[in-house]
Design a protein around this motif. Structure first.
Motif, PDB file in Angstrom:
ATOM      1  N   GLN A 123      73.938 -13.634  16.236  1.00 60.67           N
ATOM      2  CA  GLN A 123      74.429 -14.545  17.262  1.00 60.67           C
ATOM      3  C   GLN A 123      73.729 -14.362  18.612  1.00 60.67           C
ATOM      4  N   ASP A 124      73.590 -13.136  19.084  1.00 62.28           N
ATOM      5  CA  ASP A 124      73.033 -12.913  20.417  1.00 62.28           C
ATOM      6  C   ASP A 124      71.660 -12.238  20.387  1.00 62.28           C
ATOM      7  N   VAL A 125      70.985 -12.349  19.273  1.00 60.05           N
ATOM      8  CA  VAL A 125      69.664 -11.735  19.120  1.00 60.05           C
ATOM      9  C   VAL A 125      68.629 -12.597  19.838  1.00 60.05           C
ATOM     10  N   ASP A 126      67.693 -11.941  20.514  1.00 61.47           N
ATOM     11  CA  ASP A 126      66.610 -12.683  21.150  1.00 61.47           C
ATOM     12  C   ASP A 126      65.808 -13.411  20.080  1.00 61.47           C
ATOM     13  N   THR A 127      65.410 -14.624  20.391  1.00 69.20           N
ATOM     14  CA  THR A 127      64.641 -15.423  19.449  1.00 69.20           C
ATOM     15  C   THR A 127      63.360 -15.884  20.117  1.00 69.20           C
ATOM     16  N   LEU A 128      62.384 -16.214  19.299  1.00 67.93           N
ATOM     17  CA  LEU A 128      61.096 -16.682  19.796  1.00 67.93           C
ATOM     18  C   LEU A 128      60.820 -18.085  19.281  1.00 67.93           C
ATOM     19  N   THR A 129      60.122 -18.854  20.069  1.00 65.34           N
ATOM     20  CA  THR A 129      59.590 -20.112  19.556  1.00 65.34           C
ATOM     21  C   THR A 129      58.431 -19.752  18.636  1.00 65.34           C
ATOM     22  N   LEU A 130      57.978 -20.714  17.861  1.00 66.54           N
ATOM     23  CA  LEU A 130      56.823 -20.458  16.999  1.00 66.54           C
ATOM     24  C   LEU A 130      55.596 -20.112  17.833  1.00 66.54           C
ATOM     25  N   SER A 131      55.457 -20.740  18.992  1.00 69.25           N
ATOM     26  CA  SER A 131      54.312 -20.469  19.866  1.00 69.25           C
ATOM     27  C   SER A 131      54.365 -19.040  20.407  1.00 69.25           C
ATOM     28  N   GLU A 132      55.571 -18.573  20.774  1.00 70.03           N
ATOM     29  CA  GLU A 132      55.711 -17.198  21.247  1.00 70.03           C
ATOM     30  C   GLU A 132      55.415 -16.205  20.128  1.00 70.03           C
ATOM     31  N   ALA A 133      55.916 -16.487  18.930  1.00 67.80           N
ATOM     32  CA  ALA A 133      55.659 -15.609  17.792  1.00 67.80           C
ATOM     33  C   ALA A 133      54.162 -15.521  17.507  1.00 67.80           C
ATOM     34  N   SER A 134      53.474 -16.634  17.616  1.00 66.47           N
ATOM     35  CA  SER A 134      52.029 -16.652  17.408  1.00 66.47           C
ATOM     36  C   SER A 134      51.319 -15.758  18.416  1.00 66.47           C
ATOM     37  N   LEU A 135      51.713 -15.873  19.683  1.00 69.72           N
ATOM     38  CA  LEU A 135      51.103 -15.024  20.717  1.00 69.72           C
ATOM     39  C   LEU A 135      51.342 -13.546  20.432  1.00 69.72           C
ATOM     40  N   VAL A 136      52.561 -13.191  20.077  1.00 59.78           N
ATOM     41  CA  VAL A 136      52.917 -11.791  19.837  1.00 59.78           C
ATOM     42  C   VAL A 136      52.124 -11.232  18.664  1.00 59.78           C
ATOM     43  N   ILE A 137      52.113 -11.947  17.563  1.00 55.48           N
ATOM     44  CA  ILE A 137      51.426 -11.444  16.360  1.00 55.48           C
ATOM     45  C   ILE A 137      49.919 -11.375  16.579  1.00 55.48           C
ATOM     46  N   ASN A 138      49.347 -12.387  17.216  1.00 61.96           N
ATOM     47  CA  ASN A 138      47.902 -12.352  17.475  1.00 61.96           C
ATOM     48  C   ASN A 138      47.529 -11.226  18.436  1.00 61.96           C
ATOM     49  N   ALA A 139      48.368 -10.953  19.422  1.00 59.84           N
ATOM     50  CA  ALA A 139      48.107  -9.838  20.346  1.00 59.84           C
ATOM     51  C   ALA A 139      48.178  -8.502  19.608  1.00 59.84           C
ATOM     52  N   LEU A 140      49.138  -8.374  18.712  1.00 60.81           N
ATOM     53  CA  LEU A 140      49.271  -7.149  17.936  1.00 60.81           C
ATOM     54  C   LEU A 140      48.056  -6.929  17.039  1.00 60.81           C
ATOM     55  N   ILE A 141      47.597  -7.977  16.393  1.00 61.36           N
ATOM     56  CA  ILE A 141      46.417  -7.869  15.523  1.00 61.36           C
ATOM     57  C   ILE A 141      45.179  -7.523  16.346  1.00 61.36           C
ATOM     58  N   ALA A 142      45.027  -8.144  17.506  1.00 55.99           N
ATOM     59  CA  ALA A 142      43.882  -7.841  18.373  1.00 55.99           C
ATOM     60  C   ALA A 142      43.896  -6.371  18.791  1.00 55.99           C
ATOM     61  N   LYS A 143      45.074  -5.842  19.115  1.00 59.55           N
ATOM     62  CA  LYS A 143      45.189  -4.432  19.496  1.00 59.55           C
ATOM     63  C   LYS A 143      44.842  -3.532  18.316  1.00 59.55           C
ATOM     64  N   ARG A 144      45.328  -3.861  17.139  1.00 59.23           N
ATOM     65  CA  ARG A 144      45.018  -3.053  15.955  1.00 59.23           C
ATOM     66  C   ARG A 144      43.520  -3.050  15.671  1.00 59.23           C
ATOM     67  N   ARG A 145      42.889  -4.202  15.801  1.00 57.21           N
ATOM     68  CA  ARG A 145      41.441  -4.281  15.561  1.00 57.21           C
ATOM     69  C   ARG A 145      40.677  -3.449  16.588  1.00 57.21           C
ATOM     70  N   LYS A 146      41.113  -3.517  17.833  1.00 55.14           N
ATOM     71  CA  LYS A 146      40.458  -2.740  18.903  1.00 55.14           C
ATOM     72  C   LYS A 146      40.627  -1.245  18.643  1.00 55.14           C
ATOM     73  N   ASP A 147      41.850  -0.839  18.272  1.00 55.54           N
ATOM     74  CA  ASP A 147      42.123   0.568  18.015  1.00 55.54           C
ATOM     75  C   ASP A 147      41.405   1.080  16.768  1.00 55.54           C
ATOM     76  N   ALA A 148      41.129   0.199  15.816  1.00 56.38           N
ATOM     77  CA  ALA A 148      40.468   0.596  14.563  1.00 56.38           C
ATOM     78  C   ALA A 148      38.983   0.882  14.779  1.00 56.38           C
ATOM     79  N   LYS A 149      38.412   0.397  15.872  1.00 52.34           N
ATOM     80  CA  LYS A 149      37.008   0.648  16.218  1.00 52.34           C
ATOM     81  C   LYS A 149      36.063   0.392  15.045  1.00 52.34           C
ATOM     82  N   GLY A 150      36.145  -0.800  14.490  1.00 49.17           N
ATOM     83  CA  GLY A 150      35.222  -1.182  13.421  1.00 49.17           C
ATOM     84  C   GLY A 150      35.718  -0.908  12.022  1.00 49.17           C
TER      85      GLY A 150
END
Length: 147
Positions: free
Chosen positions: A31-58
């Motif tokens: 009921q009171d859980v924070d929710t995201l729009t699809l656009s927000e979810a896209s930003l969050v997941i893409n940012a997470l993947i970009a960070k993982r790729r950067k941290d993986a160093k190739g």
């Protein structure tokens, strides 16, 4: 041979358990859980993947089928692609405190053309916001979609 009229042998099917009236927003434990729009979810997941790729160093990172399909879905249905526009929509939606977080996320994801369409798809907002205010919100969001 005469035909007799028999009473029907079946009865109407009961509604599935847990089915709620959509006009009465009941999300249970969510009921009171924070929710995201699809656009927000896209930003969050893409940012997470970009960070993982950067941290993986190739080194290759584990991108599962579920993650890939989720990204494809978000790419197809997220209405706002620019971070600034996603943030602007969030500000517009957050200004409407009369709506629940879930309702705001639905409005931000559906991006309806009219207040009537929006109230049909998100019936729980019918008595919470006037058609004029909702239409103004939808029009402001539409401007952000085209930029």
């Amino acid at each position: 041979m005469s035909q007799e009229n028999h009473a029907p042998t079946s009865r109407s099917k009961p509604p599935p358990p847990g089915e709620e009236d959509a006009a009465k927003l009941k999300l249970g434990e969510f009921q009171d859980v924070d929710t995201l729009t699809l656009s927000e979810a896209s930003l969050v997941i893409n940012a997470l993947i970009a960070k993982r790729r950067k941290d993986a160093k190739g080194r290759p990172i584990n991108e599962t089928d579920v993650l890939i399909k989720t990204l494809e879905y978000l790419d197809a249905f997220a209405r706002f692609k620019q971070k600034e526009n996603v943030e602007a929509v969030e500000r517009l939606l957050s200004a409407h405190k009369e709506l629940t977080k879930f309702e705001r996320a639905q409005i931000g994801s559906l991006c309806c053309d009219s207040a009537d369409e929006c109230k049909t798809l998100v019936p729980s907002i019918a008595d919470k916001i006037s058609d004029e205010d909702l239409q103004e919100l939808l029009d402001e969001m539409a401007k952000l979609m085209s930029t």
